[in-house]
Scaffold this active site. Structure first.
Site, PDB file in Angstrom:
ATOM      1  CG  HIS A  45      37.022  16.522  -8.573  1.00 24.66           C
ATOM      2  ND1 HIS A  45      36.115  17.174  -7.778  1.00 24.66           N
ATOM      3  CD2 HIS A  45      38.232  16.709  -7.975  1.00 24.66           C
ATOM      4  CE1 HIS A  45      36.743  17.744  -6.759  1.00 24.66           C
ATOM      5  NE2 HIS A  45      38.023  17.468  -6.852  1.00 24.66           N
ATOM      6  CB  SER A  47      20.010  -5.844 -24.799  1.00 19.29           C
ATOM      7  OG  SER A  47      18.903  -5.325 -25.516  1.00 19.29           O
ATOM      8  CE  LYS A  79      23.266  -1.718 -24.430  1.00 19.50           C
ATOM      9  NZ  LYS A  79      23.597  -1.442 -23.102  1.00 19.50           N
ATOM     10  CD  GLU A  81      23.700  -2.293 -14.586  1.00 17.54           C
ATOM     11  OE1 GLU A  81      22.571  -2.781 -14.787  1.00 17.54           O
ATOM     12  OE2 GLU A  81      24.438  -1.894 -15.508  1.00 17.54           O
ATOM     13  CE1 TYR A 138       9.094  -8.348  21.742  1.00 17.67           C
ATOM     14  CE2 TYR A 138       6.757  -8.293  22.302  1.00 17.67           C
ATOM     15  CZ  TYR A 138       7.775  -8.577  21.405  1.00 17.67           C
ATOM     16  OH  TYR A 138       7.477  -9.085  20.167  1.00 17.67           O
ATOM     17  CE  LYS A 151      12.188 -12.216  15.838  1.00 15.86           C
ATOM     18  NZ  LYS A 151      11.765 -11.297  16.926  1.00 15.86           N
TER      19      LYS A 151
END
Ligand code: ARG
Length: 463
Positions: A162, A283, A289, A296, A323, A331
């Site tokens: 937690h 930044s 920064k 990310e 088909y 693809k």
């Protein structure tokens, strides 16, 4: 390349008007499926060799076709091939060019096959090699994770549940948890190869063919074990695509989970992880920064990859078998998920090589949150013949007391401890030592230093 004279659609005898310009523009897939050119040529060569062996085409025609196909492969590899959107896809582009190179005899190439079996043959071969390539990259990530783990066997940190301090662990044990995940990923990809062992080539449009073909021969030539059993299922089946997309999604999810953890641990609130300047960005306004953008990126790409899995599942849901044009999108989806994962594995490998643990801060954090409480409860069970539940309650009272006194468990004196449990002796104090705590977790798979060293050795031997 010579000017293309043979520039009509192959169905122009039947369909008198050329397709609407808009549809030609949006309905073609050449920019995507040209990536299958090698597999397509490989499949065509196996096909014409089989047609010759079965006396369906002559020696001369077979050789001419193979000569033309090899020439086309070189043209494409050397970027000397004019891909034409008018011809929809890679299969027709190659066939059209073959006519230019060898003339009318190119028309024999499509005997006893359809683009429906052709495209899945190409695609299965492509996914087979992509799977192997992913596993090579996974191996590198596993190696780098183990390397970082080796440097951190005695790095003590709090294990969280937690996101609250739970029990003391070694940072290496945490990293080795991801080695387990990446190893399962590898196995999952390897297992997929089993479902890629059947060759689609020769089922033609959906019903099979009246020609006396040898599907076993082409299967073997193309590295499959056997031909598929049912021609209708074969042209409809995209389960192997789903297997691939699912495996990519799971692997990506693992990378995303560790990325998220490292992002949190790199934040000032935690400060458990240092990222080298090579893997952070700045930044535009805040001069101080150093942002974990690469981590990310990994977390973000996982969203795209999940989307691709769901796109494919949705395309297949409700699609009658055999088909349909809907299938053409498979693809683009697969190539994107594959490229994302390959990039993510490479980026993550770089991150592992450029990250280090803040050992001091990890230890400091491990010394808060009463993380040796379970050790104390275990001690009471083992040394004072209490049931675990009783020991748990005693320990909770000791934690409450320490909290009131604003002390760590290890800072309590034996007299203070005895106020709550009179049977306690000095011997108990050792359970508050974090090293002892970690070392006591000797059960198989636990965090003891010995276990970790053995696990690292085991994985290193597997290499
Ligand atoms: N470009 C098509 C695809 O990728 C090839 C199969 C075409 N077959 C057809 N009947 N239109 O799916």
């Amino acid at each position: 390349m010579t000017k293309n004279k043979n520039n009509q659609a192959i169905w122009n005898t039947r369909i008198k008007k050329s397709a609407s310009t808009l549809f030609q523009k949006v309905g073609n897939s050449i920019n995507i499926d040209k990536r299958l050119y090698k597999e397509d040529i490989q499949g065509s060569i196996a096909h014409v060799e089989m047609l010759f062996k079965q006396k369906i085409i002559s020696f001369k025609i077979k050789n001419k076709i193979i000569y033309g196909l090899n020439k086309i492969e070189k043209e494409i590899s050397n970027k000397k091939f004019d891909f034409n959107k008018k011809y929809e896809d890679i299969h027709i582009n190659i066939e059209k060019r073959l006519f230019q190179i060898i003339g009318e005899e190119a028309g024999y190439i499509h005997t006893a096959r359809s683009r429906n079996d052709q495209v899945i043959t190409d695609f299965k071969i492509w996914i087979r090699s992509a799977t192997k390539e992913i596993n090579i990259n996974l191996d590198k990530v596993i190696k780098s994770t183990i390397k970082l783990a080796e440097k951190n066997i005695d790095t003590i940190m709090p294990g969280f549940t937690h996101l609250k301090n739970a029990q003391a662990i070694s940072f290496a044990h945490y990293l080795m948890a991801y080695v387990e995940m990446f190893s399962r990923d590898k196995k999952r990809f390897l297992n997929n190869l089993d479902n890629l062992e059947e060759s689609p080539l020769g089922v033609a449009a959906l019903a099979g063919t009246s020609f006396n073909i040898d599907r076993n021969y082409t299967a073997k030539k193309l590295g499959f074990k056997k031909p598929t059993n049912n021609s209708i299922d074969t042209v409809s089946d995209r389960d192997f695509v789903l297997d691939f997309l699912y495996s990519v999604s799971v692997c990506s999810m693992h990378i995303s989970r560790i990325s998220e953890e490292l992002i949190i641990w790199n934040s000032e609130g935690f400060s458990l992880i240092n990222l080298s300047d090579k893997i952070v960005t700045g930044s535009s306004i805040m001069p101080q920064k150093k942002n974990p953008d690469m981590l990310e990126y990994l977390r973000g790409k996982t969203g795209k990859t999940y989307g691709n899995l769901f796109s494919m599942l949705t395309i297949l849901k409700g699609l009658p078998i055999s088909y349909f044009k809907d299938l053409q999108d498979d693809k683009e989806i697969v190539f994107q998920s594959n490229d994302n994962l390959i990039n993510c594995l490479k980026v993550f490998d770089e991150i592992l090589k450029n990250s280090s643990s803040n050992k001091k801060r990890m230890l400091e954090l491990a010394n808060s949150g009463y993380i040796t409480a379970t050790d104390l409860a275990d001690y009471l069970v083992k040394n004072h013949s209490m049931s675990f539940r009783k020991a748990y309650q005693k320990t909770a009272s000791i934690v409450n007391f320490a909290e009131k006194k604003k002390k760590n468990l290890g800072d309590l004196t034996i007299e203070e401890l005895k106020k709550i449990e009179p049977k306690l002796t000095n011997d108990v104090l050792k359970v508050f030592d974090l090293k002892n705590s970690i070392n006591s977790k000797k059960s198989y798979g636990g965090t003891s230093f010995d276990n970790i060293k053995k696990m690292i050795m085991k994985y290193k031997k597997q290499k």
